[in-house]
Design a protein around this motif. Structure first.
Motif, PDB file in Angstrom:
ATOM      1  N   GLY A 250       9.306 -10.351  10.444  1.00 27.00           N
ATOM      2  CA  GLY A 250       7.447 -10.069   9.948  1.00 27.00           C
ATOM      3  C   GLY A 250       7.964  -8.260   9.437  1.00 27.00           C
ATOM      4  N   LYS A 251       8.908  -8.448   8.551  1.00 26.75           N
ATOM      5  CA  LYS A 251       8.667  -6.980   8.738  1.00 26.75           C
ATOM      6  C   LYS A 251       8.570  -6.847   7.250  1.00 26.75           C
ATOM      7  CE  LYS A 251       9.375  -4.308  12.261  1.00 26.75           C
ATOM      8  NZ  LYS A 251       7.875  -3.907  12.844  1.00 26.75           N
ATOM      9  N   ILE A 252       7.631  -6.400   6.502  1.00 22.38           N
ATOM     10  CA  ILE A 252       7.509  -5.807   5.434  1.00 22.38           C
ATOM     11  C   ILE A 252       9.323  -5.266   4.513  1.00 22.38           C
ATOM     12  CG2 ILE A 252       6.806  -4.982   3.087  1.00 22.38           C
ATOM     13  CD1 ILE A 252       5.613  -6.771   3.834  1.00 22.38           C
ATOM     14  N   GLU A 253      10.473  -6.157   3.428  1.00 22.34           N
ATOM     15  CA  GLU A 253      11.418  -5.388   3.244  1.00 22.34           C
ATOM     16  C   GLU A 253      10.946  -4.889   1.762  1.00 22.34           C
ATOM     17  OE1 GLU A 253      14.619  -8.425   2.050  1.00 22.34           O
ATOM     18  OE2 GLU A 253      14.460  -8.550   4.507  1.00 22.34           O
ATOM     19  N   GLN A 254      10.559  -4.996   0.739  1.00 20.69           N
ATOM     20  CA  GLN A 254       9.382  -5.170  -0.683  1.00 20.69           C
ATOM     21  C   GLN A 254       8.101  -5.299  -0.904  1.00 20.69           C
ATOM     22  OE1 GLN A 254      12.237  -5.343  -3.801  1.00 20.69           O
ATOM     23  NE2 GLN A 254      14.039  -6.367  -2.312  1.00 20.69           N
ATOM     24  N   ALA A 255       8.030  -4.162  -1.346  1.00 18.95           N
ATOM     25  CA  ALA A 255       6.424  -4.313  -2.016  1.00 18.95           C
ATOM     26  C   ALA A 255       6.038  -3.251  -2.562  1.00 18.95           C
ATOM     27  CB  ALA A 255       5.576  -2.874  -0.840  1.00 18.95           C
ATOM     28  N   MET A 256       5.713  -4.829  -4.147  1.00 18.81           N
ATOM     29  CA  MET A 256       5.448  -3.913  -5.261  1.00 18.81           C
ATOM     30  C   MET A 256       3.773  -4.533  -5.233  1.00 18.81           C
ATOM     31  SD  MET A 256       8.885  -6.196  -5.894  1.00 18.81           S
ATOM     32  CE  MET A 256       9.033  -7.323  -4.686  1.00 18.81           C
ATOM     33  N   TYR A 257       3.860  -3.459  -6.355  1.00 19.80           N
ATOM     34  CA  TYR A 257       2.397  -3.682  -6.265  1.00 19.80           C
ATOM     35  C   TYR A 257       1.863  -3.304  -8.407  1.00 19.80           C
ATOM     36  CZ  TYR A 257       0.767  -2.590  -1.522  1.00 19.80           C
ATOM     37  OH  TYR A 257       0.545  -2.440  -0.585  1.00 19.80           O
TER      38      TYR A 257
ATOM     39  N   THR B 291      -9.475  -0.947   0.607  1.00 21.73           N
ATOM     40  CA  THR B 291      -8.579  -0.043   0.620  1.00 21.73           C
ATOM     41  C   THR B 291      -7.887   0.180   0.335  1.00 21.73           C
ATOM     42  OG1 THR B 291      -6.750  -0.004   3.116  1.00 21.73           O
ATOM     43  CG2 THR B 291      -7.026  -2.143   1.812  1.00 21.73           C
ATOM     44  N   ASP B 292      -7.167   1.409   0.482  1.00 19.58           N
ATOM     45  CA  ASP B 292      -6.183   2.232  -0.388  1.00 19.58           C
ATOM     46  C   ASP B 292      -5.009   2.063   0.341  1.00 19.58           C
ATOM     47  OD1 ASP B 292      -7.933   2.733  -2.463  1.00 19.58           O
ATOM     48  OD2 ASP B 292      -8.277   4.502  -1.683  1.00 19.58           O
ATOM     49  N   ALA B 293      -4.583   1.133   1.631  1.00 16.73           N
ATOM     50  CA  ALA B 293      -3.944   1.283   2.365  1.00 16.73           C
ATOM     51  C   ALA B 293      -2.503   0.719   1.506  1.00 16.73           C
ATOM     52  CB  ALA B 293      -4.316   0.752   3.292  1.00 16.73           C
ATOM     53  N   ARG B 294      -1.234   1.647   1.317  1.00 15.85           N
ATOM     54  CA  ARG B 294      -0.335   0.813   1.014  1.00 15.85           C
ATOM     55  C   ARG B 294       0.512   0.320   1.585  1.00 15.85           C
ATOM     56  NH1 ARG B 294      -0.567   0.986  -5.178  1.00 15.85           N
ATOM     57  NH2 ARG B 294      -2.143   0.659  -5.938  1.00 15.85           N
ATOM     58  N   LEU B 295       1.344  -0.874   1.789  1.00 16.71           N
ATOM     59  CA  LEU B 295       2.468  -0.592   2.356  1.00 16.71           C
ATOM     60  C   LEU B 295       3.825  -1.028   1.619  1.00 16.71           C
ATOM     61  CD1 LEU B 295       1.154  -4.769   3.940  1.00 16.71           C
ATOM     62  CD2 LEU B 295       0.613  -2.998   4.889  1.00 16.71           C
ATOM     63  N   ALA B 296       4.691  -0.697   3.078  1.00 17.61           N
ATOM     64  CA  ALA B 296       6.155  -0.299   2.107  1.00 17.61           C
ATOM     65  C   ALA B 296       6.980  -0.781   3.036  1.00 17.61           C
ATOM     66  CB  ALA B 296       6.084   1.458   2.532  1.00 17.61           C
ATOM     67  N   ALA B 297       8.199  -0.950   2.776  1.00 18.84           N
ATOM     68  CA  ALA B 297       9.163  -0.867   3.631  1.00 18.84           C
ATOM     69  C   ALA B 297       9.074  -0.752   4.725  1.00 18.84           C
ATOM     70  CB  ALA B 297      10.987  -0.572   2.787  1.00 18.84           C
ATOM     71  N   GLY B 298       9.426  -1.498   5.710  1.00 18.39           N
ATOM     72  CA  GLY B 298       9.804  -1.261   7.270  1.00 18.39           C
ATOM     73  C   GLY B 298       8.209  -1.702   8.207  1.00 18.39           C
ATOM     74  N   ASP B 299       7.148  -1.608   7.405  1.00 20.54           N
ATOM     75  CA  ASP B 299       5.730  -1.619   7.837  1.00 20.54           C
ATOM     76  C   ASP B 299       5.980  -3.364   8.045  1.00 20.54           C
ATOM     77  OD1 ASP B 299       5.197   0.461   7.017  1.00 20.54           O
ATOM     78  OD2 ASP B 299       3.787  -0.065   5.462  1.00 20.54           O
ATOM     79  N   GLN B 300       4.817  -3.543   9.275  1.00 21.22           N
ATOM     80  CA  GLN B 300       4.730  -4.754   9.916  1.00 21.22           C
ATOM     81  C   GLN B 300       3.470  -5.312   9.311  1.00 21.22           C
ATOM     82  OE1 GLN B 300       6.154  -6.575  12.712  1.00 21.22           O
ATOM     83  NE2 GLN B 300       5.031  -7.864  11.912  1.00 21.22           N
ATOM     84  N   ALA B 301       4.144  -6.948   8.873  1.00 23.43           N
ATOM     85  CA  ALA B 301       3.585  -7.554   7.538  1.00 23.43           C
ATOM     86  C   ALA B 301       2.065  -7.550   8.249  1.00 23.43           C
ATOM     87  CB  ALA B 301       4.156  -8.409   7.502  1.00 23.43           C
ATOM     88  N   PRO B 302       1.085  -7.618   8.071  1.00 23.11           N
ATOM     89  CA  PRO B 302      -0.662  -7.878   8.358  1.00 23.11           C
ATOM     90  C   PRO B 302       0.074  -9.828   8.955  1.00 23.11           C
ATOM     91  CG  PRO B 302      -0.710  -6.253   7.064  1.00 23.11           C
ATOM     92  CD  PRO B 302       0.573  -6.689   6.545  1.00 23.11           C
ATOM     93  N   SER B 303      -1.201  -9.934   9.843  1.00 23.67           N
ATOM     94  CA  SER B 303      -0.394 -11.416  10.152  1.00 23.67           C
ATOM     95  C   SER B 303      -2.078 -11.737   9.396  1.00 23.67           C
ATOM     96  CB  SER B 303      -0.772 -11.773  11.813  1.00 23.67           C
ATOM     97  OG  SER B 303      -1.614 -10.917  12.041  1.00 23.67           O
ATOM     98  N   PHE B 304      -2.078 -13.083   9.428  1.00 23.68           N
ATOM     99  CA  PHE B 304      -3.643 -13.904   8.617  1.00 23.68           C
ATOM    100  C   PHE B 304      -3.355 -15.359   9.214  1.00 23.68           C
ATOM    101  CE2 PHE B 304      -0.307 -13.573   5.387  1.00 23.68           C
ATOM    102  CZ  PHE B 304       0.163 -14.856   4.866  1.00 23.68           C
ATOM    103  N   THR B 305      -4.328 -16.041   8.904  1.00 22.88           N
ATOM    104  CA  THR B 305      -4.545 -17.561   8.726  1.00 22.88           C
ATOM    105  C   THR B 305      -5.724 -17.846   7.794  1.00 22.88           C
ATOM    106  OG1 THR B 305      -4.241 -17.678  11.376  1.00 22.88           O
ATOM    107  CG2 THR B 305      -4.922 -19.416   9.833  1.00 22.88           C
ATOM    108  N   LEU B 306      -5.376 -18.498   7.081  1.00 27.04           N
ATOM    109  CA  LEU B 306      -6.011 -18.720   5.112  1.00 27.04           C
ATOM    110  C   LEU B 306      -6.337 -20.219   4.936  1.00 27.04           C
ATOM    111  CD1 LEU B 306      -4.732 -16.176   3.068  1.00 27.04           C
ATOM    112  CD2 LEU B 306      -6.903 -15.747   4.305  1.00 27.04           C
ATOM    113  N   LEU B 307      -6.947 -20.227   4.384  1.00 27.27           N
ATOM    114  CA  LEU B 307      -6.477 -22.169   4.188  1.00 27.27           C
ATOM    115  C   LEU B 307      -5.984 -22.389   2.570  1.00 27.27           C
ATOM    116  CD1 LEU B 307     -10.493 -22.906   4.647  1.00 27.27           C
ATOM    117  CD2 LEU B 307      -8.918 -23.342   5.949  1.00 27.27           C
ATOM    118  N   ASN B 308      -5.412 -23.782   2.821  1.00 25.30           N
ATOM    119  CA  ASN B 308      -4.271 -24.133   2.016  1.00 25.30           C
ATOM    120  C   ASN B 308      -5.487 -24.781   0.700  1.00 25.30           C
ATOM    121  OD1 ASN B 308      -4.978 -26.666   2.374  1.00 25.30           O
ATOM    122  ND2 ASN B 308      -2.479 -26.719   3.470  1.00 25.30           N
TER     123      ASN B 308
END
Length: 158
Positions: free
Chosen positions: A132-139, A2-19
């Motif tokens: 759960g909102k993005i405060e900073q997105a650094m790529y 995906t080229d979808a970049r997140l930015a400040a104010g976006d809802q952080a995508p939820s996830f469940t992953l194994l540790n």
């Protein structure tokens, strides 16, 4: 991919992953807390080790400022466990083998590697607030010096 970049104010995508222990960890587990979520290309490679150890060494000050650190890579849980034990990492490492979470955060795509355009993990860091909102997105952050720079941005003393 995906080229979808997140930015400040976006809802952080939820996830469940194994540790690293094979236990499920969800972003929702940290609701009401501030989270630093970082994506790195591969466990036990030089740059990723530098970055992980920088987070480990800064964990006390980040936690004191209310942040939880989570690292995500495409490595399987067994590899993450080896990485965790080898480098005494004291924060959760999460496995995203199918890259679904990488893609939802825009942390996978084209990058320039030694002058060649390749597709892979984009070393990225996201600061997520208590709601759960993005405060900073650094790529495309650098492995070396990133944690110190991040602490400075967040006003967290060493």
């Amino acid at each position: 991919m995906t080229d979808a970049r997140l930015a400040a104010g976006d809802q952080a995508p939820s996830f469940t992953l194994l540790n690293a222990d094979g236990q499920p960890v969800s972003l929702a587990d940290f609701a009401g807390s501030k989270v630093i979520l970082y994506f790195y290309p591969a466990a036990m490679t030089p740059g990723c080790t530098t970055q992980a150890c920088d987070f480990r060494d800064s964990l006390g000050s980040l936690q004191a400022a209310g942040y939880t650190v989570l690292g995500i890579s495409k490595d399987d849980p067994a590899t993450l466990k080896t990485f965790e034990e080898r480098d005494s990492l004291t924060f959760p490492l999460l496995s995203d083998e199918d890259l679904a979470v990488h893609n939802s955060y825009g942390a996978y795509g084209e990058k320039n590697l030694y002058g060649k355009v390749v597709t892979g993990v984009l070393r990225s860091t996201f600061v997520i607030d208590e709601e759960g909102k993005i405060e900073q997105a650094m790529y495309n952050v650098k492995a070396t010096g990133h944690v110190a720079s991040l602490r400075k941005k967040l006003g967290v003393a060493a």
